[in-house]
Enzyme design. Structure first.
Site, PDB file in Angstrom:
ATOM      1  CD  GLU A 416      -3.085  -0.729   0.150  1.00 28.26           C
ATOM      2  OE1 GLU A 416      -3.124   0.410  -0.351  1.00 28.26           O
ATOM      3  OE2 GLU A 416      -3.863  -1.634  -0.185  1.00 28.26           O
ATOM      4  CD  GLU A 447       4.439 -21.378  11.427  1.00 26.48           C
ATOM      5  OE1 GLU A 447       4.490 -21.577  12.644  1.00 26.48           O
ATOM      6  OE2 GLU A 447       3.498 -20.790  10.861  1.00 26.48           O
TER       7      GLU A 447
END
Length: 607
Positions: A416, A447
């Site tokens: 953004e 992960e």
């Protein structure tokens, strides 16, 4: 394990596009240590990243730092003598004066086959189909000859691979749309998996799609074939025939047709899709009647270990027991109590029986508690903002690192920034465990590898001017800690954002700053996409917004540096120029058009 009693060891490493696996065999009869690390394809790593990757793999010796007698490394992408020299050169930086046998992941796969079967056949041929495909064969006997068919990459070859199956699925979907004016079930599955809305969007998607992303679409083809989709079944029949023919011709380059040959099937496509493997087996037996067709019964990395032992002194000694030490959690903090993110919320204990109206009220009330918890951390958040501003002013960057929801929140905030503040795309970056595919789907085990996190930091070129914020709801995600420690070693400023106030972090590993608000247990136990996810978004928004304010990208409360890239943003740009200059709408738009829609330039022009 008693470190003082470790006999000279052999290390076998297999590096692939999905993961790297290592086996350390301390001696005859002793337990083999096994560990997984991040992916590594020779074609995608420079020399510095390659050496850093091997340094991460060396962590397998922490439990038993035995003197190494020899190493064998099989690596995806290795084809030439120069490639093998690169592998040996990088290995020498990590393991100086240790002999290293460097090869490709095909030879290690072949060496992982049953050694007893080798003496019963004239040759063995590995047929490998994963993201890519290749066949590699070797004759039996002391003076073994080898042959390779395929392995040219996805542009020139990879017949019968996951990539080719995925690509043919894409092409078939659009072909039948053109021919019949109907979007098939296969096509619907492809759009769903890619999070696209209509077939036209595929045109832009394929411009940037990599080999791995297209290969992942093979899952949709296999699923459609299982649902009796004829288009998908035809694609798989053709892929199976291609693999069988390549294996057949590889065998012909080694021995005469009819001689006893063992064909070993390997790679994720053949090992995870038994119906497809049966198709290949049937085709092979038609082409080579005396063929013995088997599947690799153990990981290819065992072939790397066998090669290390064969070349450096102890052939055939394969200890029977294995201890998996993946992931390496030695650097992870401990927790004085169970993380609030994993505790049960007493207010939602009857969630499955609550009327919808009361459940809605409960969830909103729980979310409303976030603000109070975050305000207690406002001074730490202020410190992070100042840290980021100082980094930007000296040409540094901000990196978010996370897994799952945490990683996606980082990527969301990073993406953004360019449209909101007209920043370069690399100024704020998101790193997610599992890579691009993990943005919209779960990547199993991604992960759990601290080495993969460290490799990501190395390959993004993190340096002392940068800030790295690791996001982990529990505060103990191995990928995140691997990245934080690697960034710290590079001299970058480091921050841990977690929602576990009970963390105990060693002084040596402690980041520059820890933000650990207690937002309480989730309404749905352990679902950190809820309150922890909301809190993460608030904190990241605060950090980047206020950093950009300090960088002069905001006037009053107006984004005077936005990128006016669509109709809505151009209309907003006009309103901003009006508000700043007092000009009317036509004058503001004219100034923007003359300034190439750069708001600051338009304001200066009018003022």
């Amino acid at each position: 394990m008693d470190k003082s009693n470790c006999a000279p060891a052999f290390l076998g490493i297999e590096c692939g596009g999905t993961r790297t696996t290592a086996l350390l065999a301390p001696g005859a009869g002793q337990t083999v240590l096994r560990a997984e690390f991040g992916p590594a394809n020779l074609r995608l790593l420079d020399d510095a990243c390659l050496a850093a990757h091997f340094a991460a793999v060396d962590a397998i010796r922490h439990e038993c730092p035995a003197p190494l007698a020899g190493i064998a490394i099989g690596m995806a992408g290795a084809r030439t003598d120069a490639d093998r020299q690169r592998i040996r050169g990088a290995a020498a930086k990590v393991w100086p004066n240790i002999p290293c046998y460097a090869t490709n992941d095909l030879e290690t796969g072949l060496a992982a086959g049953d050694p007893d079967a080798k003496s019963k056949v004239a040759a063995r041929v590995l047929i490998l189909s994963g993201t890519g495909s290749c066949c590699f064969g070797q004759t039996s006997g002391n003076a073994a000859a080898t042959a390779r068919v395929g392995g040219w990459g996805h542009i020139l070859g990879d017949k019968g691979s996951g990539y080719e199956i995925g690509l043919r699925g894409l092409k078939a979907a659009v072909y039948y749309l053109d021919r019949d004016g109907r979007w098939t079930e296969l096509g619907r599955g492809i759009l769903q998996s890619l999070q696209l809305n209509e077939p036209e969007e595929l045109i832009d998607w394929v411009k940037t799609a990599g080999k791995t992303e297209i290969s992942a679409l093979a899952v949709q083809v296999f699923g459609a074939a299982a649902a009796r989709d004829k288009i998908a079944a035809d694609i798989l029949e053709g892929a199976a025939a291609s693999l069988a023919k390549d294996g057949f011709h590889c065998g012909l380059r080694l021995v005469k047709k009819g001689a006893p040959v063992e064909f070993l099937l390997g790679g994720s496509v053949l090992l995870k899709q038994p119906a497809f493997a049966r198709r290949v087996r049937l085709q092979l037996r038609k082409l080579w009647p005396r063929a013995i067709v088997t599947q690799l019964a153990r990981e290819s990395v065992w072939g790397a270990l066998s090669l290390a032992q064969e070349h450096f002194g102890r052939p055939g000694v394969l200890p029977a027991t294995t201890k998996d030490i993946s992931p390496d959690t030695s650097m992870l903090p401990t927790s004085r109590a169970l993380s609030p993110t994993e505790q049960r919320n007493p207010r939602s204990s009857k969630l499955d029986r609550l009327p919808i109206s009361k459940a809605v009220r409960l969830m909103i009330q729980e979310e409303s508690k976030i603000g109070r918890a975050l305000l207690k951390e406002r001074r730490n958040i202020e410190r992070v903002v100042n840290m980021v501003v100082a980094s930007f002013r000296r040409g540094g960057r901000l990196f978010y690192v996370g897994a799952g929801t945490s990683g996606r929140m980082g990527i969301l905030d990073a993406t953004e920034c360019p449209p909101t503040f007209r920043t370069p795309p690399d100024r704020v970056q998101g790193i997610i465990a599992g890579g691009q595919a993990a943005i919209w789907r779960s990547v199993e085990g991604a992960e759990d590898s601290p080495a993969a996190g460290a490799t990501a930091i190395e390959c993004r070129g993190v340096n002392e001017r940068d800030v790295v914020i690791g996001i982990a709801a529990s505060g103990r995600t191995p990928f995140v800690w691997g990245a934080l420690l690697a960034a710290k070693a590079k001299g970058a400023r480091t921050v841990l954002l977690a929602f576990n106030p009970h963390l105990v972090i060693s002084k040596a590993n402690r980041p520059d700053l820890v933000i650990a608000p207690d937002v309480g247990p989730e309404v749905l136990t352990g679902s950190t996409r809820l309150k922890a996810g909301t809190a993460t978004k608030i904190i990241l928004n605060t950090i980047t917004t206020l950093a950009m304010v300090r960088m002069g990208k905001v006037l009053s409360n107006l984004m005077v540096d936005l990128a006016a890239s669509n109709t809505k943003l151009r209309e907003r740009a006009v309103r901003i120029v009006q508000a700043v200059t007092g000009a009317d709408a036509p004058s503001a738009q004219a100034a923007l058009e003359k300034s190439k829609w750069i708001v600051k330039s338009a304001c200066q022009r009018l003022l």
